[in-house]
Design a protein around this motif. Sequence first.
Motif, short mmCIF file in Angstrom:
data_model
loop_
_atom_site.label_atom_id
_atom_site.label_comp_id
_atom_site.label_asym_id
_atom_site.label_seq_id
_atom_site.Cartn_x
_atom_site.Cartn_y
_atom_site.Cartn_z
N UNK A 46 -1.31 -17.95 46.74
CA UNK A 46 -0.16 -18.96 46.89
C UNK A 46 0.90 -17.59 46.83
N UNK A 47 1.39 -17.68 47.45
CA UNK A 47 3.09 -16.82 47.08
C UNK A 47 3.82 -16.70 46.59
N UNK A 48 3.43 -15.36 45.92
CA UNK A 48 4.63 -15.94 44.47
C UNK A 48 5.48 -14.40 44.45
N UNK A 49 6.80 -14.41 44.13
CA UNK A 49 7.30 -13.86 44.39
C UNK A 49 8.19 -12.58 42.87
N UNK A 50 8.51 -11.18 43.87
CA UNK A 50 8.81 -10.37 42.61
C UNK A 50 9.75 -10.83 42.24
N UNK A 51 11.02 -11.60 41.75
CA UNK A 51 11.91 -11.84 41.61
C UNK A 51 12.03 -13.14 40.45
N UNK A 52 10.62 -13.61 40.24
CA UNK A 52 10.62 -14.71 39.63
C UNK A 52 11.20 -14.62 38.15
N UNK A 53 10.65 -13.69 37.58
CA UNK A 53 10.74 -13.64 36.41
C UNK A 53 12.34 -13.27 36.05
N UNK A 54 12.50 -12.15 36.56
CA UNK A 54 13.92 -11.98 36.67
C UNK A 54 15.34 -13.61 37.06
N UNK A 55 15.21 -13.94 38.75
CA UNK A 55 16.23 -15.23 38.07
C UNK A 55 15.40 -15.94 37.15
N UNK A 56 14.64 -16.19 36.38
CA UNK A 56 14.02 -17.00 35.02
C UNK A 56 14.87 -16.21 34.11
N UNK A 102 17.87 -14.88 34.00
CA UNK A 102 19.17 -15.28 34.57
C UNK A 102 19.60 -16.40 34.64
N UNK A 103 18.82 -17.32 34.55
CA UNK A 103 19.17 -18.52 34.53
C UNK A 103 18.97 -18.87 32.88
N UNK A 104 18.17 -18.41 32.24
CA UNK A 104 18.30 -18.79 31.07
C UNK A 104 19.52 -18.12 30.03
N UNK A 105 20.48 -17.06 30.69
CA UNK A 105 21.26 -16.87 29.79
C UNK A 105 22.74 -17.43 30.20
N UNK A 106 22.84 -18.53 31.56
CA UNK A 106 23.60 -18.91 31.70
C UNK A 106 23.66 -19.86 31.10
N UNK A 107 22.59 -20.28 30.93
CA UNK A 107 21.90 -22.22 30.68
C UNK A 107 22.19 -22.69 28.63
N UNK A 108 23.17 -23.60 28.96
CA UNK A 108 23.62 -23.58 27.02
C UNK A 108 22.93 -25.00 27.04
#
Length: 255
Positions: A26-36, A38-44
């Motif tokens: 299965x294809x896994x993006x190399x930017x998965x960890x970076x996006x995750x 960033x979402x944790x930083x902006x989420x309250x």
Amino acid sequence: MDPTCPSECIYNLIPSDLKEPSQPPRYISIFKATVKDDMQKTKTAMKTMGPAKVEVPSPKDFLKKHSKEKTLPPIKKFDRNMPKKPAVPLRTDHPVMGIQSEKNFINTNAADVIMGVAKKPKPIYVDKRTGDKHDLEASGLVPKYINKKDYGVTPEYICKRNEEIKKAQEEYDHYIQENLKKAAMKRVSDEEREAILQGLKKNWEEVHKEFQSLSVFIDSIPKKIRKQSLEEEMKQLEHYIGVIEKHKIIYIANK
């Protein structure tokens, strides 16, 4: 070979050592960890949907007793050098008594009444049988305006305005009379009318004679045009002759 299947089963023909083809990874993006991240930083955590709300007061800041009562002004420092109010009279103090005036109030009042001008009663009128009284001065029943010196006299500004209007009207009438004289109608005399009528008839006879002298056969365009022009000229002369014969009095406008 499967022991549950009979010997004649078609599945027994498939070799037992054949393996199914494996699926690609299965294809896994190399930017998965970076996006995750960033979402944790902006989420309250535990944040509701919609616009931001005001911060809820703390349970420790509850309404306390006498918290809304008005506070008294600060106590001023006592100063002994401040001026004092006058002392209260003592119980043993008595007012000054026995002072008498030599003025005779009875004679004074009598002299004021005798020498004074009598007060006129205020004019009133009664309009009901119950005795309701009203001021007569402001009722309009007193003829005070007709007794004025300038009553019934036209004010000066109205006289001046009337004179200006009259002058403007006279200038306008003069202007109209001059224009009428310039554009006056002149009456044609009987001799002139008869001369004009005879001249028109003579012209008609000449045109008619020329019309009679045309060729019998009209076989060309110039002949047709000539015939039409003579007919129109004769009709116009006949119209003028009929108008003059019908009207005995004729006016001509001056140019």
